[in-house]
Scaffold this active site. Structure first.
Site, PDB file in Angstrom:
ATOM      1  N   GLY A  10       0.848  -1.190   0.000  1.00  7.06           N
ATOM      2  CA  GLY A  10       0.000   0.000   0.000  1.00  7.06           C
ATOM      3  C   GLY A  10       0.882   1.237   0.000  1.00  7.06           C
ATOM      4  O   GLY A  10       2.006   1.207  -0.517  1.00  7.06           O
ATOM      5  N   CYS A  11       0.410   2.303   0.588  1.00 10.34           N
ATOM      6  CA  CYS A  11       1.178   3.551   0.628  1.00 10.34           C
ATOM      7  C   CYS A  11       2.562   3.289   1.216  1.00 10.34           C
ATOM      8  O   CYS A  11       2.687   2.745   2.308  1.00 10.34           O
ATOM      9  CB  CYS A  11       0.439   4.591   1.461  1.00 10.34           C
ATOM     10  SG  CYS A  11       1.365   6.133   1.674  1.00 10.34           S
ATOM     11  N   PHE A  12       3.593   3.696   0.487  1.00  7.78           N
ATOM     12  CA  PHE A  12       4.949   3.347   0.928  1.00  7.78           C
ATOM     13  C   PHE A  12       5.428   4.120   2.146  1.00  7.78           C
ATOM     14  O   PHE A  12       6.381   3.711   2.788  1.00  7.78           O
ATOM     15  CB  PHE A  12       5.964   3.386  -0.202  1.00  7.78           C
ATOM     16  CG  PHE A  12       6.057   4.626  -1.049  1.00  7.78           C
ATOM     17  CD1 PHE A  12       5.705   5.884  -0.603  1.00  7.78           C
ATOM     18  CD2 PHE A  12       6.556   4.517  -2.345  1.00  7.78           C
ATOM     19  CE1 PHE A  12       5.828   7.010  -1.406  1.00  7.78           C
ATOM     20  CE2 PHE A  12       6.691   5.637  -3.158  1.00  7.78           C
ATOM     21  CZ  PHE A  12       6.317   6.883  -2.684  1.00  7.78           C
ATOM     22  N   TRP A  13       4.762   5.202   2.513  1.00  8.74           N
ATOM     23  CA  TRP A  13       5.187   5.937   3.709  1.00  8.74           C
ATOM     24  C   TRP A  13       5.076   5.071   4.949  1.00  8.74           C
ATOM     25  O   TRP A  13       6.018   4.948   5.735  1.00  8.74           O
ATOM     26  CB  TRP A  13       4.359   7.202   3.903  1.00  8.74           C
ATOM     27  CG  TRP A  13       4.531   8.263   2.862  1.00  8.74           C
ATOM     28  CD1 TRP A  13       5.548   8.379   1.947  1.00  8.74           C
ATOM     29  CD2 TRP A  13       3.664   9.369   2.623  1.00  8.74           C
ATOM     30  NE1 TRP A  13       5.356   9.491   1.168  1.00  8.74           N
ATOM     31  CE2 TRP A  13       4.205  10.116   1.557  1.00  8.74           C
ATOM     32  CE3 TRP A  13       2.483   9.797   3.210  1.00  8.74           C
ATOM     33  CZ2 TRP A  13       3.605  11.270   1.073  1.00  8.74           C
ATOM     34  CZ3 TRP A  13       1.878  10.945   2.728  1.00  8.74           C
ATOM     35  CH2 TRP A  13       2.442  11.671   1.670  1.00  8.74           C
ATOM     36  N   THR A  15       4.481   1.729   5.066  1.00 10.94           N
ATOM     37  CA  THR A  15       5.178   0.449   4.897  1.00 10.94           C
ATOM     38  C   THR A  15       6.655   0.614   5.232  1.00 10.94           C
ATOM     39  O   THR A  15       7.244  -0.217   5.935  1.00 10.94           O
ATOM     40  CB  THR A  15       4.975  -0.091   3.471  1.00 10.94           C
ATOM     41  OG1 THR A  15       3.567  -0.188   3.202  1.00 10.94           O
ATOM     42  CG2 THR A  15       5.618  -1.455   3.307  1.00 10.94           C
TER      43      THR A  15
END
Length: 168
Positions: A10-13, A15
C-alpha cells in the site's frame, strides 16, 4: 551479510516506517517497482497508468533477521486479500507484492505465502514476482513519517510499536 527484498504494502510511507522499526533492517528506500516506464515520477505513478506499485526496498542483515520473519511481519501489516487497496488508498499503485532479486529466496517466499493463504478462504491478492525494475521516489517521500510524525498513514501507530518489539 546484507540481503534485499522489495515489498509493496500500500502507501509506501507507512510500509517503510513499519519495516524501519524491525531489528535487523539496516536500510529502507521507497520507490516504484515493476512498471513500464523509465524513471517515473510520483505524479506519473499516481495516475495508475505506468504499472508501478509503491514499494519499499528493504535491506536487512540476514544474521540478525531472516527473510521468513520479514515476510511474516509483512503479512501482519497488510490486508493480503484486498486487491489494489490498502486502508483508504485505492489503485493499482497500492497493490501488494513481494518482489525478489535472488531466486533462492523464492522457496521461503512460497512457504510463507502458502502458510498465509491457509488462513483465508479467498485467494491472496499479493503478487510474488521477480523484481523487473525499481526507481527510488523523490527525497520528499524518503523517511516521510520520520520527517512528518503526524503525516498521513494507513497503518495504525500501534503497529509500529509492535514492529519495534517483535522478535524472531
Amino acid at each position: 551479510m546484507h540481503k534485499h527484498i522489495y515489498l509493496a504494502g500500500g502507501c509506501f510511507w507507512g510500509t517503510e516506517h513499519f519495516f524501519k522499526q524491525i531489528a535487523g533492517v539496516v536500510e529502507t528506500e521507497v520507490g516504484f517497482a515493476n512498471g513500464q516506464t523509465i524513471n517515473p515520477t510520483y505524479e506519473q505513478v499516481y495516475t495508475d497508468t505506468t504499472g508501478y506499485a509503491e514499494t519499499v526496498h528493504v535491506t536487512y542483515d540476514q544474521e540478525k533477521v531472516s527473510l521468513e520473519f520479514l515476510l511474516r511481519m509483512f503479512f501482519v501489516a497488510i490486508d493480503p486479500t484486498s486487491l489494489n487497496k490498502q486502508g483508504h488508498d485505492e489503485g493499482t499503485r497500492y497493490r501488494t507484492g513481494i518482489y525478489y532479486t535472488d531466486a533462492a529466496d523464492l522457496l521461503t517466499i512460497d512457504r510463507v505465502y502458502i502458510e498465509e493463504q491457509s488462513k483465508y478462504a479467498q485467494p491472496l491478492a499479493v503478487e510474488k514476482l521477480p523484481l523487473q525494475n525499481f526507481y527510488p521516489a523523490d527525497e520528499y517521500h524518503q523517511d516521510y513519517l520520520d520527517k512528518h510524525p503526524d503525516g498521513y498513514c494507513h497503518l495504525p501507530k500501534a503497529l509500529f510499536a509492535f514492529a519495534r518489539q517483535a522478535k524472531e
